[in-house]
Design a protein around this motif. Structure first.
Motif, mmCIF file in Angstrom:
data_model
loop_
_atom_site.group_PDB
_atom_site.id
_atom_site.type_symbol
_atom_site.label_atom_id
_atom_site.label_comp_id
_atom_site.label_asym_id
_atom_site.label_seq_id
_atom_site.Cartn_x
_atom_site.Cartn_y
_atom_site.Cartn_z
ATOM 1 N N THR A 76 0.912 -1.354 0.174
ATOM 2 C CA THR A 76 -0.059 0.093 0.075
ATOM 3 C C THR A 76 0.719 1.235 0.159
ATOM 4 O OG1 THR A 76 -1.649 -1.297 1.179
ATOM 5 C CG2 THR A 76 -1.865 1.309 0.932
ATOM 6 N N ALA A 80 1.047 4.312 -2.782
ATOM 7 C CA ALA A 80 0.837 5.824 -2.168
ATOM 8 C C ALA A 80 1.685 6.828 -2.263
ATOM 9 C CB ALA A 80 0.490 5.553 -0.701
ATOM 10 N N LYS A 81 3.219 6.183 -2.380
ATOM 11 C CA LYS A 81 4.027 7.372 -2.700
ATOM 12 C C LYS A 81 4.542 7.121 -4.218
ATOM 13 C CE LYS A 81 4.711 8.135 1.603
ATOM 14 N NZ LYS A 81 4.043 9.397 2.110
ATOM 15 N N VAL A 96 -6.847 -1.279 3.836
ATOM 16 C CA VAL A 96 -6.901 0.097 3.309
ATOM 17 C C VAL A 96 -7.568 1.161 4.299
ATOM 18 C CG1 VAL A 96 -7.840 1.723 1.413
ATOM 19 C CG2 VAL A 96 -6.278 -0.242 0.759
ATOM 20 N N TYR A 108 2.404 6.032 5.331
ATOM 21 C CA TYR A 108 1.738 6.735 4.174
ATOM 22 C C TYR A 108 0.251 7.325 5.107
ATOM 23 C CZ TYR A 108 -1.101 2.562 4.366
ATOM 24 O OH TYR A 108 -2.021 1.678 4.745
ATOM 25 N N ASP A 110 -3.864 8.005 4.787
ATOM 26 C CA ASP A 110 -5.132 7.537 3.811
ATOM 27 C C ASP A 110 -5.243 8.496 2.732
ATOM 28 O OD1 ASP A 110 -5.432 5.450 5.864
ATOM 29 O OD2 ASP A 110 -6.894 6.598 7.112
ATOM 30 N N GLU A 112 -3.298 9.799 0.730
ATOM 31 C CA GLU A 112 -2.484 9.776 -0.408
ATOM 32 C C GLU A 112 -3.060 8.457 -1.414
ATOM 33 O OE1 GLU A 112 2.009 10.557 0.645
ATOM 34 O OE2 GLU A 112 0.959 9.397 2.336
ATOM 35 N N LEU A 113 -3.960 8.242 -1.243
ATOM 36 C CA LEU A 113 -4.677 7.043 -2.098
ATOM 37 C C LEU A 113 -6.217 7.569 -2.510
ATOM 38 C CD1 LEU A 113 -3.623 3.902 -0.058
ATOM 39 C CD2 LEU A 113 -2.891 4.528 -2.617
ATOM 40 N N PRO A 256 -2.531 6.655 -6.558
ATOM 41 C CA PRO A 256 -2.128 7.473 -6.039
ATOM 42 C C PRO A 256 -2.775 8.883 -6.154
ATOM 43 C CG PRO A 256 -0.482 6.259 -7.181
ATOM 44 C CD PRO A 256 -1.795 5.947 -7.577
#
Length: 322
Positions: A76, A80-81, A96, A108, A110, A112-113, A256
């Motif tokens: 994940t 995200a990155k 998630v 990360y 949340d 970021e997705l 992302p």
């Protein structure tokens, strides 16, 4: 001066024409779908079946990349990155929603997705060892209460896993003392029930249906919202009077933050088309998996509501890391 102004105007016009044209060519190269679990599980199967069908619509290969570990955090975080360029997506599941509720210092946020679309659900099936004198929820709970203060051992695929949430839902609905016994994976927890090391668990349909059909495990309910197409004789928890014991092993596609909305919409559209094909429906249904689908907004609303619902359970059951 006029020549310079004319040159600038032409440049602006070319930019306005060529940049949208370039964007319209997405995808120009293979796309990665990262599965934050190992090969062979429900999310992996769902990803591979859906990717093959979506590939045909997009005209580019979709490469499935398994990045398991740390309760889905490793895979994940990788998504995200990643750059939001439309070439990296996540096959997300319950983690998630729950990882930020249960785990400290995940790498990360949340935010970021962003949701793209729900794909399918592998319904959870509550199973017990065949030696337990119960064939439905009420009989199991009556037997469990008769065990007294020692309670009943319940296997999970680790702290915060879907079987863990099922156990906490049962405890809240019935007051039965279930002793949570965490294992490294769903396969290990099912093996523990098969060997009678523990009495019960719940796991994805794809994991337990072969043993159920072979008579090695006894199913007492599905926690899904409807009966499983591949095993329609099994009643739901709601049908048996326990509507709050409800969860599924879902798989959805996320991207992302920063991925252009037209790309998200196009990917969602290809997903919806794929999930309506007899080939995809057949492959998933044979494994006890229910195609889901829905719009980007539908998936976003599901994530918000599920985070709230499971968050409340996690707080009450003190499931978060100390």
């Amino acid at each position: 001066m006029i020549d310079r102004l004319l040159l600038v105007a032409v440049s602006v016009l070319l930019y306005a024409v060529l940049v949208p044209a370039a964007r319209a060519e997405w995808p120009e190269r293979p796309i990665r779908w990262i599965v934050p679990f190992g090969p062979g599980g429900a999310n992996d199967l769902i990803a591979r079946v859906a990717a093959e069908a979506v590939r045909k619509g997009l005209g580019q290969p979709i490469v499935i990349e398994n990045r398991p570990g740390a309760g889905a955090v490793i895979g994940t975080a990788a998504v995200a990155k990643s750059a939001g360029d439309g070439y990296t997506f996540l096959i997300g599941g319950t983690g998630v929603v729950t990882n930020s509720l249960l785990l400290k210092n995940i790498p990360y946020a949340d935010s970021e997705l962003v949701p793209v679309g729900m794909i399918a659900v592998a319904p959870s099936i509550i199973v017990v060892h065949p030696g337990i004198p119960a064939s439905n929820m009420r009989e199991f709970f009556a037997w469990a209460k008769a065990q007294g203060a020692k309670g009943v051992n319940w296997a999970t695929a680790g702290s915060g896993s879907t079987p863990h949430f099922v156990a906490e839902m049962i405890k809240e609905a019935t007051g039965i003392p279930l002793n949570i016994v965490p294992y490294r994976s769903g396969g290990d927890s099912v093996t523990a029930v098969l060997s009678n090391s523990v009495s019960a668990t719940s796991e994805a349909s794809i994991v337990v249906l072969p043993q159920v059909q072979a008579g090695l495990l006894k199913p007492i309910a599905t926690t899904y919202g409807k009966r499983i197409s591949a095993y329609p004789s099994l009643p739901t928890t709601a049908e048996q009077g326990y509507p709050t014991v409800a969860i599924g092993h879902w798989a959805g596609l996320l991207a992302p933050l920063g991925t252009p909305q037209p790309i998200i919409d196009r990917m969602n559209g290809e997903l919806q088309a794929a999930l309506k094909t007899p080939e995809v429906v057949g492959k998933l249904s044979r494994s006890g998996i229910e195609p889901a689908g829905g719009s980007v907004a539908d998936f976003a609303a599901f994530i918000v509501s599920e985070r709230k619902r499971l968050g409340d359970i996690a707080v009450k059951a003190q499931m978060a890391e100390p």
